[in-house]
Design an enzyme around this catalytic site. Structure first.
Site, PDB file in Angstrom:
ATOM      1  N   CYS A 128       0.827  -1.334  -0.038  1.00  0.00           N
ATOM      2  CA  CYS A 128       0.069  -0.023   0.045  1.00  0.00           C
ATOM      3  C   CYS A 128       0.981   1.214   0.138  1.00  0.00           C
ATOM      4  O   CYS A 128       2.213   1.107   0.324  1.00  0.00           O
ATOM      5  CB  CYS A 128      -0.907  -0.045   1.288  1.00  0.00           C
ATOM      6  SG  CYS A 128      -1.798  -1.407   1.401  1.00  0.00           S
ATOM      7  N   ARG A 182       1.638   1.374  -5.668  1.00  0.00           N
ATOM      8  CA  ARG A 182       1.802   0.429  -4.629  1.00  0.00           C
ATOM      9  C   ARG A 182       0.425  -0.474  -4.379  1.00  0.00           C
ATOM     10  O   ARG A 182       0.252  -1.376  -3.504  1.00  0.00           O
ATOM     11  CB  ARG A 182       2.343   1.033  -3.444  1.00  0.00           C
ATOM     12  CG  ARG A 182       3.571   1.550  -3.753  1.00  0.00           C
ATOM     13  CD  ARG A 182       3.981   2.403  -2.652  1.00  0.00           C
ATOM     14  NE  ARG A 182       4.259   1.513  -1.561  1.00  0.00           N
ATOM     15  CZ  ARG A 182       5.247   0.884  -1.281  1.00  0.00           C
ATOM     16  NH1 ARG A 182       6.368   1.092  -2.026  1.00  0.00           N
ATOM     17  NH2 ARG A 182       5.408   0.284  -0.124  1.00  0.00           N
ATOM     18  N   TRP A 241      -3.805  -1.860  -1.530  1.00  0.00           N
ATOM     19  CA  TRP A 241      -3.885  -3.246  -1.932  1.00  0.00           C
ATOM     20  C   TRP A 241      -4.289  -4.155  -1.048  1.00  0.00           C
ATOM     21  O   TRP A 241      -3.557  -4.581  -0.203  1.00  0.00           O
ATOM     22  CB  TRP A 241      -2.837  -3.577  -2.459  1.00  0.00           C
ATOM     23  CG  TRP A 241      -2.679  -4.873  -3.717  1.00  0.00           C
ATOM     24  CD1 TRP A 241      -3.329  -4.828  -4.849  1.00  0.00           C
ATOM     25  CD2 TRP A 241      -2.167  -5.997  -3.429  1.00  0.00           C
ATOM     26  NE1 TRP A 241      -3.176  -5.810  -5.530  1.00  0.00           N
ATOM     27  CE2 TRP A 241      -2.395  -6.760  -4.706  1.00  0.00           C
ATOM     28  CE3 TRP A 241      -1.203  -6.798  -2.559  1.00  0.00           C
ATOM     29  CZ2 TRP A 241      -2.139  -7.945  -4.869  1.00  0.00           C
ATOM     30  CZ3 TRP A 241      -0.793  -7.725  -2.621  1.00  0.00           C
ATOM     31  CH2 TRP A 241      -1.156  -8.595  -3.759  1.00  0.00           C
ATOM     32  N   ASN A 261       0.728   0.495   5.980  1.00  0.00           N
ATOM     33  CA  ASN A 261       1.400  -0.379   4.644  1.00  0.00           C
ATOM     34  C   ASN A 261       2.086  -1.672   5.674  1.00  0.00           C
ATOM     35  O   ASN A 261       2.862  -1.330   6.341  1.00  0.00           O
ATOM     36  CB  ASN A 261       2.250   0.308   4.039  1.00  0.00           C
ATOM     37  CG  ASN A 261       2.991  -0.415   3.107  1.00  0.00           C
ATOM     38  OD1 ASN A 261       2.207  -1.731   2.670  1.00  0.00           O
ATOM     39  ND2 ASN A 261       4.304  -0.449   2.706  1.00  0.00           N
ATOM     40  N   GLY A 262       1.649  -2.852   5.430  1.00  0.00           N
ATOM     41  CA  GLY A 262       2.089  -4.113   5.736  1.00  0.00           C
ATOM     42  C   GLY A 262       1.044  -5.140   6.294  1.00  0.00           C
ATOM     43  O   GLY A 262       0.082  -5.008   6.057  1.00  0.00           O
ATOM     44  N   GLU A 277      10.628 -14.948 -18.947  1.00  0.00           N
ATOM     45  CA  GLU A 277      10.506 -13.531 -18.704  1.00  0.00           C
ATOM     46  C   GLU A 277       9.228 -12.899 -19.800  1.00  0.00           C
ATOM     47  O   GLU A 277       8.472 -12.207 -19.559  1.00  0.00           O
ATOM     48  CB  GLU A 277      11.618 -12.698 -18.739  1.00  0.00           C
ATOM     49  CG  GLU A 277      11.337 -11.288 -18.836  1.00  0.00           C
ATOM     50  CD  GLU A 277      10.618 -10.844 -17.653  1.00  0.00           C
ATOM     51  OE1 GLU A 277      10.375 -11.594 -16.309  1.00  0.00           O
ATOM     52  OE2 GLU A 277      10.225  -9.626 -17.473  1.00  0.00           O
ATOM     53  N   LYS A 311       5.650 -11.320 -18.907  1.00  0.00           N
ATOM     54  CA  LYS A 311       5.330  -9.931 -19.520  1.00  0.00           C
ATOM     55  C   LYS A 311       3.819 -10.173 -20.083  1.00  0.00           C
ATOM     56  O   LYS A 311       3.006  -9.241 -19.690  1.00  0.00           O
ATOM     57  CB  LYS A 311       6.228  -9.523 -20.407  1.00  0.00           C
ATOM     58  CG  LYS A 311       7.414  -9.039 -19.610  1.00  0.00           C
ATOM     59  CD  LYS A 311       7.194  -7.702 -19.089  1.00  0.00           C
ATOM     60  CE  LYS A 311       6.976  -7.527 -17.766  1.00  0.00           C
ATOM     61  NZ  LYS A 311       7.940  -8.363 -16.553  1.00  0.00           N
ATOM     62  N   GLU A 317       1.005 -11.093 -17.433  1.00  0.00           N
ATOM     63  CA  GLU A 317       0.551 -10.110 -16.484  1.00  0.00           C
ATOM     64  C   GLU A 317      -0.064  -8.971 -16.966  1.00  0.00           C
ATOM     65  O   GLU A 317      -0.766  -8.098 -16.112  1.00  0.00           O
ATOM     66  CB  GLU A 317       1.573  -9.818 -15.458  1.00  0.00           C
ATOM     67  CG  GLU A 317       2.586  -9.008 -16.145  1.00  0.00           C
ATOM     68  CD  GLU A 317       3.787  -8.544 -15.117  1.00  0.00           C
ATOM     69  OE1 GLU A 317       3.478  -8.577 -13.800  1.00  0.00           O
ATOM     70  OE2 GLU A 317       5.038  -8.556 -15.432  1.00  0.00           O
ATOM     71  N   HIS A 340       8.256 -34.056 -23.640  1.00  0.00           N
ATOM     72  CA  HIS A 340       7.945 -34.729 -22.399  1.00  0.00           C
ATOM     73  C   HIS A 340       6.816 -34.306 -21.806  1.00  0.00           C
ATOM     74  O   HIS A 340       6.377 -34.554 -20.513  1.00  0.00           O
ATOM     75  CB  HIS A 340       8.978 -34.611 -21.455  1.00  0.00           C
ATOM     76  CG  HIS A 340      10.538 -34.929 -21.964  1.00  0.00           C
ATOM     77  ND1 HIS A 340      10.897 -36.245 -22.023  1.00  0.00           N
ATOM     78  CD2 HIS A 340      11.539 -33.998 -22.278  1.00  0.00           C
ATOM     79  CE1 HIS A 340      12.285 -36.199 -22.386  1.00  0.00           C
ATOM     80  NE2 HIS A 340      12.647 -35.001 -22.705  1.00  0.00           N
ATOM     81  N   LYS A 365       2.606  -3.205  -7.420  1.00  0.00           N
ATOM     82  CA  LYS A 365       4.408  -2.704  -8.030  1.00  0.00           C
ATOM     83  C   LYS A 365       5.233  -3.474  -6.946  1.00  0.00           C
ATOM     84  O   LYS A 365       6.120  -4.093  -7.300  1.00  0.00           O
ATOM     85  CB  LYS A 365       4.684  -1.617  -8.323  1.00  0.00           C
ATOM     86  CG  LYS A 365       5.931  -1.198  -8.597  1.00  0.00           C
ATOM     87  CD  LYS A 365       6.367  -1.937 -10.012  1.00  0.00           C
ATOM     88  CE  LYS A 365       7.680  -1.671 -10.460  1.00  0.00           C
ATOM     89  NZ  LYS A 365       7.920  -2.454 -11.687  1.00  0.00           N
TER      90      LYS A 365
HETATM   91  C1  AGP Z   1       7.295  -8.207 -12.790  1.00  0.00           C
HETATM   92  O1  AGP Z   1       6.803  -7.885 -13.948  1.00  0.00           O
HETATM   93  C2  AGP Z   1       6.247  -8.636 -11.669  1.00  0.00           C
HETATM   94  N1  AGP Z   1       5.618  -7.116 -11.536  1.00  0.00           N
HETATM   95  C3  AGP Z   1       6.689  -9.186 -10.361  1.00  0.00           C
HETATM   96  O2  AGP Z   1       7.011 -10.337 -10.797  1.00  0.00           O
HETATM   97  C4  AGP Z   1       7.825  -8.383  -9.880  1.00  0.00           C
HETATM   98  O3  AGP Z   1       9.087  -8.858 -10.689  1.00  0.00           O
HETATM   99  C5  AGP Z   1       8.273  -9.146  -8.598  1.00  0.00           C
HETATM  100  O4  AGP Z   1       7.181  -9.114  -7.386  1.00  0.00           O
HETATM  101  C6  AGP Z   1       9.309  -8.703  -7.677  1.00  0.00           C
HETATM  102  O5  AGP Z   1       9.389  -7.550  -7.354  1.00  0.00           O
HETATM  103  P1  AGP Z   1      10.819  -7.080  -6.807  1.00  0.00           P
HETATM  104  O6  AGP Z   1      11.629  -7.057  -7.924  1.00  0.00           O
HETATM  105  O7  AGP Z   1      10.653  -5.261  -6.439  1.00  0.00           O
HETATM  106  O8  AGP Z   1      11.211  -7.733  -5.987  1.00  0.00           O
END
Ligand code: AGP
Length: 609
Positions: free
Chosen positions: A2, A27, A74, A100-101, A482, A486, A489, A505, A604
């Site tokens: 958050c 956030r 969040w 936040n937490g 990766e 991308k 998500e 396999h 994020k």
């Molecule tokens: C990446 O596109 C994602 N949003 C997510 O997997 C992110 O990489 C992951 O949460 C790790 O975040 P960080 O690099 O801030 O630790």
């Protein structure tokens, strides 16, 4: 997870707080609220939905105040709703808090407050417990009440608190969640992250774990867990305020994709010496310690984990040291055999990812040396590491990580080359050869970005698909993971990555007519193998988009479409091959009308388990 913002000063608090919250929406953004000191009362306005909802709801209300706190959420405990939104207050509304937490023992505290003190709860959140605790302990001194509340709580928190009996004061405290203080002229701020404050201040205090801060408009005091006042050097922020804005791009994500050449240039050149060797600032591990290493562990989450996979290839290939790569959420609970002869590398863009932070602490508890590769200066992962190697990507706002990933790769290559040189297992000529090749990457990446229109055209033919497979070998398999993340998500397409040699396999059973398969064939030494894998899936009706180095036109005989990247050594291709995949994901998601910068269910910075 958050974002919190607080302001105390001479201007109108609500405007400043809401402006700051907007900079923190990455956030978390499922609800937002604000609490303001006014005429001896605390006014609270909070609503489910984006900050724009809050803004519309308070439009025209007389909320002029010089002190307030705000929050963008969040959800972790309690679904997004008005009543679960922050700020939360105690029973008589004299205390308001934002948080936040996660308070891990909130259930027992809640039951105790209800049973022993007759507290009536309105929300399902853990945070409301904090408001009632502070209210319970309040006896004319807000700092004292916050300290006493914090002593009862277990878990992670960054808290801002105000009390209507002390209208010219704000108190904040942090444990395992980020908190910064902004120092102004006749005003002071708290926030979860620096971008919220960039428009107003450049002088920042980075608050350490278990520290409490007391703010008035003219003074900030920081206290440690023993309530002793502590000194803190001022951190001067050099970022441009605009750096956290979109600068004309439609989304932060596409802006940040285009910032990659600059991020890579900064990450490399700030460490480049006259003779093309590299000075690894922030890394104090000695030659002898490197020579005595028995293993390297690279631990991270999501995209950062995918960067770790490339880091493994680089360190094993260059420095000849065994490397284990693992997601942090697994590492932290499996009692890893890490020890004082191990190097633990944490990779994290935000530096606040809860699983990564916990894994780091596990590694430290077992005596390992910790080196972190982090993008957010002064973040928790950075502050708890023995060595910190910053990616100089600048603020990454889009939830989907792009420039952080490629700058993480650059850092991994530099660390691997440094270790190889210190161990004496790479000749100076080979070492300088790699450095010279890395220097050429930003220009080669710009060339790929100039092909953006062709990628956009390709996306027009692909965006309606509901399932995609990414395949590759060696470095390309790591990049496939990766590319797949991308796409899934931000477009919500069911995307799946697998090492190409593994297809037979089992997974190949899913390949049928028109199944989209994106095949990375950018490793010269595995190119023929990949052509065979493309034939395999084509034989089952797949539609194949191939990716290869310029000149490897043989792939056009097998694939339906081909994306080319500029020539570079196999070891370094991930710096380039990921970019067309980022662009493809972006344009497919855009054509599907997705909320690219704030995908559903994501945040994020995942600062809770
Ligand atoms: C990446 O596109 C994602 N949003 C997510 O997997 C992110 O990489 C992951 O949460 C790790 O975040 P960080 O690099 O801030 O630790």
């Amino acid at each position: 997870m958050c974002g919190i913002v607080g302001y105390i000063g001479s201007d109108n608090a609500s405007d400043i707080i809401i402006d700051g919250l907007k900079k923190l929406e990455y956030r978390g953004y499922d609800s937002a609220g604000i609490a303001l000191q006014k005429n001896g009362q605390i006014l609270v306005h909070k609503y489910k939905g984006r900050i724009a909802n809050l803004e519309a709801a308070i439009e025209g209300k007389d909320l002029y105040s010089h002190c307030g706190i705000g929050h963008t959420r969040w959800a972790t405990h309690g679904a997004p709703s008005d009543v679960n939104s922050h700020p939360h207050t105690n029973g008589d509304g004299s205390i308001a808090v934002v948080h936040n937490g996660i308070i891990e023992n909130y259930t027992e505290l809640k039951e105790w407050l209800i049973a022993e003190h007759g507290v009536e709860f309105r929300s399902e959140t853990d945070t409301e417990v904090i408001a009632h605790l502070v209210g319970l302990y309040y006896d004319g001194d807000l700092m004292d009440a916050v300290y006493k509340a914090a002593e009862k709580m277990r878990g992670a928190y960054a808290i801002g608190a105000i009390c209507n009996k002390e209208p010219d004061k704000m108190v904040a405290v942090r444990k395992d969640s980020p908190l910064v203080v902004g120092l102004g002229e006749g005003c002071n701020f708290i926030a979860s992250d620096i971008p919220a404050l960039l428009r107003y201040v450049r002088k920042i205090y980075l608050i350490e774990n278990n520290e409490t801060v007391v703010l008035t408009k003219d003074e900030v005091k920081i206290y440690n867990a023993d309530r002793k006042e502590v000194h803190r050097d001022v951190f001067h922020v050099t970022w441009d305020a605009d750096a956290a804005e979109k600068e004309g791009y439609d989304h932060f994500m596409i802006k940040e994709i285009h910032e990659q050449p600059k991020g890579l240039y900064e990450t490399l050149h700030r460490r480049l010496l006259e003779d093309d060797s590299i000075k690894l600032d922030g890394i104090t591990i000695t030659k002898e310690e490197i020579e005595n290493l028995d293993k390297v562990y690279i631990v991270a989450c999501g995209t950062a984990y995918h960067a770790g996979l490339i880091g493994k290839f680089a360190i094993e290939r260059f420095a000849r040291i065994p490397v284990e790569v693992e997601v942090a959420s697994e590492f932290r609970y499996r009692e890893p055999l890490i020890n004082e002869k191990s190097l633990f590398i944490a990779i994290s863009q935000s530096g606040e990812t809860s699983d990564t932070l916990a894994a780091l602490r596990e590694a430290k508890s077992k005596g390992a040396r910790v080196l972190s590769v982090v993008n957010v200066v002064g973040s928790s992962v950075a502050r708890e590491s023995d060595d910190v190697f910053y990616t100089w990507a600048g603020p990454e706002i889009a939830v989907a990580s792009t420039k952080a990933y490629t700058t993480q790769l650059m850092c991994m290559y530099l660390i691997a080359l440094h270790m190889a040189k210190e161990k004496g297992v790479m000749s100076q000529e080979e070492y300088l050869g790699y450095i010279r090749d890395l220097k050429e990457i930003p220009e080669k990446l710009k060339k790929i970005l100039r092909s953006e229109k062709a990628i956009h055209e390709m996306a027009k033919d692909l965006y309606k698909t509901e399932q995609v497979f990414f395949i590759g070998r060696g470095n390309d398999s790591a990049v496939s993971y990766e590319g797949s993340l991308k796409l899934k998500e931000i477009s919500y397409i069911n995307s799946f990555a697998i090492a190409a040699g593994e297809l037979k396999h089992g997974t190949i059973a899913l390949i049928e007519k028109d199944t989209l398969v994106i095949s990375l064939a950018a490793q010269d030494h595995l190119f023929e193998k990949m052509l065979s894998n493309i034939q395999e899936v084509k034989a089952r009706g797949a539609y194949v988009v191939g990716l290869a180095k310029e000149g490897n036109t043989e792939i056009e005989k097998q694939a339906d479409r081909v994306i080319y990247i500029p020539e570079c050594r196999d070891e370094l291709t991930p710096l380039l091959s990921v970019v067309p995949l980022q662009l493809l994901a972006y344009y497919i998601a855009k054509l599907r009308g997705c909320d690219i910068d704030k995908p559903k269910n994501l945040a994020k910075s995942v600062t809770v388990e």
